[in-house]
Every structure is written in structure tokens, then in C-alpha cells.
Design a protein around this motif. Structure first.
Motif, PDB file in Angstrom:
ATOM      1  N   LYS A  87       0.829  -1.215   0.000  1.00 23.66           N
ATOM      2  CA  LYS A  87       0.000   0.000   0.000  1.00 23.66           C
ATOM      3  C   LYS A  87       0.860   1.261   0.000  1.00 23.66           C
ATOM      4  N   GLN A  88       2.026   1.191   0.627  1.00 28.21           N
ATOM      5  CA  GLN A  88       2.944   2.334   0.577  1.00 28.21           C
ATOM      6  C   GLN A  88       3.405   2.584  -0.856  1.00 28.21           C
ATOM      7  N   ALA A  89       3.597   1.484  -1.612  1.00 27.78           N
ATOM      8  CA  ALA A  89       4.019   1.622  -3.002  1.00 27.78           C
ATOM      9  C   ALA A  89       2.880   2.070  -3.899  1.00 27.78           C
ATOM     10  N   ASP A  90       1.677   1.606  -3.594  1.00 26.31           N
ATOM     11  CA  ASP A  90       0.496   1.946  -4.392  1.00 26.31           C
ATOM     12  C   ASP A  90      -0.727   1.789  -3.486  1.00 26.31           C
ATOM     13  N   PRO A  91      -1.373   2.888  -3.101  1.00 23.65           N
ATOM     14  CA  PRO A  91      -2.517   2.810  -2.177  1.00 23.65           C
ATOM     15  C   PRO A  91      -3.647   1.917  -2.664  1.00 23.65           C
ATOM     16  N   ALA A  92      -3.681   1.625  -3.958  1.00 21.77           N
ATOM     17  CA  ALA A  92      -4.737   0.761  -4.488  1.00 21.77           C
ATOM     18  C   ALA A  92      -4.405  -0.722  -4.349  1.00 21.77           C
ATOM     19  N   SER A  93      -3.194  -1.041  -3.923  1.00 24.26           N
ATOM     20  CA  SER A  93      -2.784  -2.430  -3.784  1.00 24.26           C
ATOM     21  C   SER A  93      -3.316  -3.029  -2.489  1.00 24.26           C
TER      22      SER A  93
ATOM     23  N   LEU B  80       8.385  -4.517  -1.192  1.00 19.65           N
ATOM     24  CA  LEU B  80       8.987  -5.043   0.032  1.00 19.65           C
ATOM     25  C   LEU B  80      10.399  -4.483   0.233  1.00 19.65           C
ATOM     26  N   ILE B  81      11.138  -4.348  -0.845  1.00 20.71           N
ATOM     27  CA  ILE B  81      12.487  -3.771  -0.752  1.00 20.71           C
ATOM     28  C   ILE B  81      12.411  -2.313  -0.300  1.00 20.71           C
ATOM     29  N   ASP B  82      11.539  -1.554  -0.956  1.00 22.08           N
ATOM     30  CA  ASP B  82      11.460  -0.105  -0.693  1.00 22.08           C
ATOM     31  C   ASP B  82      10.808   0.212   0.647  1.00 22.08           C
TER      32      ASP B  82
ATOM     33  N   GLU C 278      10.548  -1.510   6.204  1.00 24.10           N
ATOM     34  CA  GLU C 278      10.271  -1.094   7.581  1.00 24.10           C
ATOM     35  C   GLU C 278       8.839  -1.422   7.995  1.00 24.10           C
ATOM     36  N   GLU C 279       7.922  -1.459   7.035  1.00 25.76           N
ATOM     37  CA  GLU C 279       6.533  -1.806   7.344  1.00 25.76           C
ATOM     38  C   GLU C 279       6.423  -3.239   7.849  1.00 25.76           C
ATOM     39  N   VAL C 280       7.258  -4.123   7.310  1.00 22.48           N
ATOM     40  CA  VAL C 280       7.247  -5.520   7.746  1.00 22.48           C
ATOM     41  C   VAL C 280       7.997  -5.664   9.070  1.00 22.48           C
TER      42      VAL C 280
END
Length: 327
Positions: free
Chosen positions: A49-55, A282-284, A287-289
Motif C-alpha cells: 500500500k505504501q508503493a500503491d494505495p490501491a494495492s 517489500l524492498i522499498d 520497515e513496514e514488515v
């Protein structure tokens, strides 16, 4: 004509530069609803979701790694969390699988620090001069050994390690002991009630179940012979791990042991673009994980690529290469 061609080229270039990848929309099969794997599912969802809020990554509670491999093999889930040892069994087509599972592809490690522990009642250790797993066999002590339930991978690993140390089921029983299968919490209760003498399991150092065993019982943590560690790593894809000295009351020195790891796995049916978008997220946004639980603080992008039990998904491999994590 030249103006039209130039305009088309500019338009094409503009389209390529402004095109947006499709949002990630995947189902992740994990474990029980309240465990670490469910937290990892939430962290993975936040990362995409951080990469794309629609994901969105939707977590699905299951019976665990073996069940998830079954779902992946049947292409009934997009992703699954599985232990490295479970993957090795599945790739070989061993029980509970009827044939090799060949369609799995790795996204990456989520952790590899769930070491095998062998807690033995100190009274038994003192009486028979036992400080290592192989001492159990040579001492002929009548030890009642707890291992996890059938179907839990730590049961497979513990039984294999015992056999490598010379403690087959027949040898244990010949010494007047027994092997009792019970869940981690049940093993702790059985030890406290004096109905078993040893607890085996493979979870994080100072996991709540291990702290309870250490605090409520007088136990020692057994050393593991290097030959047993090497054989276990070869058999199950586990990795060397050091339980730091002083982690438990009667454990002054470091203990070397094999550690289980958990992988995020998909299938060869997942489009390369989706695997790429997922892995890049996940790479970018790792920290969320990492933030889902204190036990995940050691997660790194370098760890994610540190697996060789199965091929990487093509999209994941592309993302790792772009990030300089694979050569």
C-alpha cells in the motif's frame, strides 16, 4: 509525414514514461489468525500500500506451511508463508506430499532465526552427566522426550536430529524412555507436571513459551554436535544459528543449533510484473514488515535474498538485481 512520426514517437515515449503499473491484489495464505504469520501478512499489505494505495494483500488463515504448499501446488492461492524445511520435503515429494511440488517460486526470506531448542530437566542432566544431545544416547538415560505434534515441521526436525544423535524411537524406548508428541504449550505443561523430561521446539530465542519453560522449571539447554547440525541443514535447508550464552538460566555458553526460516513463496503462474511490483514494494518499504513485531527487527533486504532452497520468481529476481542485491 516526418511531423506525424515525430509526434507518434513523442507520444509513445510519453506513454511509456507515464504508464502506471497495475496495483497488486493478492491473497496470502499464512497460519493461525493470531500468530506471527498473520502479523507478517499485515506488514506485507502495508508495504504494498505504501508503493500503491490501491494495492492489497489479503491474509488467509490456514493450517500452516504444509497446508500452504498444498494450496500453492493446486494454484489455489497467490502466495504462502512456508518454512524452508517444509519446502525441502515438498520438493522431494515426501510425506505428506504424493509427488514433488515443482511450481513454487521464492519471493524471499521473512526470517531465518527460529532455532531448535532442546530443554532437559536439570535433575536428569546432573544424574547422567548429560550436556549434549549425543550424551542422551550414550548415557542410556530413560528420558521421556516431548516433540511437537505430527504435521508440525519442528516435529520432523527434532526427530531427525535425535536420530542423528543416536536416539531413534527404538533406542529411546530400549533405554526405558518414550517420545511423546504434543504442542509447545502442552509440552511445557507436561514438563512442569513431571510427565516428560525434555521439551523440543524451534521458535525464536526467548519466545514466550521458552521463557515459561525456563522460569517454571529447572532445565538446561543441550549442546548440539556439529555433525548433527550439518546433517540437519543438508536435510532441511535450515541454517546455523547461535543461541547467545545467558539467554536462559542454566545456559552460560553459546549454543550452536540449526534454525528454521520462513519464506514468502508464490508460484510460476504469478505474472512477472506482479512479482516485480510486490518484491520492489517489500524492498522499498521493508520497515513496514519489520514493525509488525519485535522479533522482526533483524529483517533486511540482504536476508530476503539469502535463500537457495528454490528458484526465485522471475519478477522477484528482476527487482533484486535492480536493487543490487543479486548479481
Amino acid at each position: 509525414m516526418r511531423l506525424l512520426t515525430l509526434a507518434a514517437a513523442i507520444g509513445l515515449a510519453f506513454g511509456v514514461n507515464t504508464a502506471q503499473a497495475e496495483p497488486v491484489n493478492l491473497t496470502l495464505s499464512g497460519g493461525n489468525p493470531g500468530g506471527l504469520w498473520s502479523l507478517l501478512g499485515a506488514g506485507i499489505d502495508r508495504a504494498v500500500k505504501q508503493a500503491d494505495p490501491a494495492s492489497v494483500v489479503t491474509y488467509q488463515a490456514t493450517g500452516g506451511g504444509f497446508a500452504n504448499i498444498g494450496l500453492l501446488a493446486a494454484n489455489r492461492t497467490d502466495m504462502g508463508l512456508v518454512h524452508n524445511a517444509e519446502v525441502k520435503i515438498a520438493l522431494a515429494g515426501e510425506e505428506p506430499f504424493k509427488a514433488p511440488v515443482e511450481n513454487m517460486r521464492a519471493i524471499g526470506y521473512m526470517y531465518n532465526w527460529a532455532p531448535m531448542h532442546f530443554f532437559l530437566a536439570k535433575s536428569i542432566a546432573d544424574e547422567y552427566n548429560i550436556d549434549s544431545l549425543d550424551d542422551l544416547a550414550t548415557s542410556k538415560a530413560p528420558v521421556r522426550i516431548g516433540v511437537n505434534r505430527s504435521g508440525n515441521i519442528t516435529s520432523n526436525v527434532a526427530l531427525f536430529m535425535l536420530e542423528q544423535a543416536g536416539l531413534t524411537k527404538e533406542a529411546v524406548e530400549a533405554n526405558g524412555g518414550s517420545i511423546i508428541q504434543a504442542g509447545a504449550n502442552d509440552q511445557a505443561d507436561l514438563l512442569q507436571d513431571g510427565r516428560i523430561d525434555m521439551v523440543t521446539n524451534g521458535v525464536f530465542v526467548l519466545h514466550s513459551s521458552f521463557r515459561a519453560i525456563d522460569e517454571n522449571n529447572d532445565v538446561v539447554v543441550l549442546d548440539i554436535p556439529q555433525a548433527v547440525i550439518d546433517a540437519t541443514n543438508e536435510r532441511f535447508g535450515t541454517q546455523n544459528f547461535t543461541i547467545p550464552g545467558g539467554s536462559y538460566t542454566n545456559q552460560p555458553d553459546d549454543i550452536e543449533t540449526p534454525a528454521l526460516g520462513a519464506l514468502l513463496v508464490t508460484t510460476d503462474q504469478l505474472p512477472e510484473s506482479t512479482g516485480y511490483a510486490l518484491t520492489k514494494a517489500l524492498i522499498d518499504h521493508i520497515e513496514e514488515v519489520k514493525a509488525v513485531h519485535g522479533s522482526m527487527k533483524s529483517l533486511s533486504t540482504e536476508l530476503m535474498v539469502d535463500q537457495d532452497v528454490m528458484p526465485f520468481h522471475a519478477g522477484a529476481e528482476k527487482a533484486y538485481r535492480e536493487a543490487g542485491l543479486l548479481k
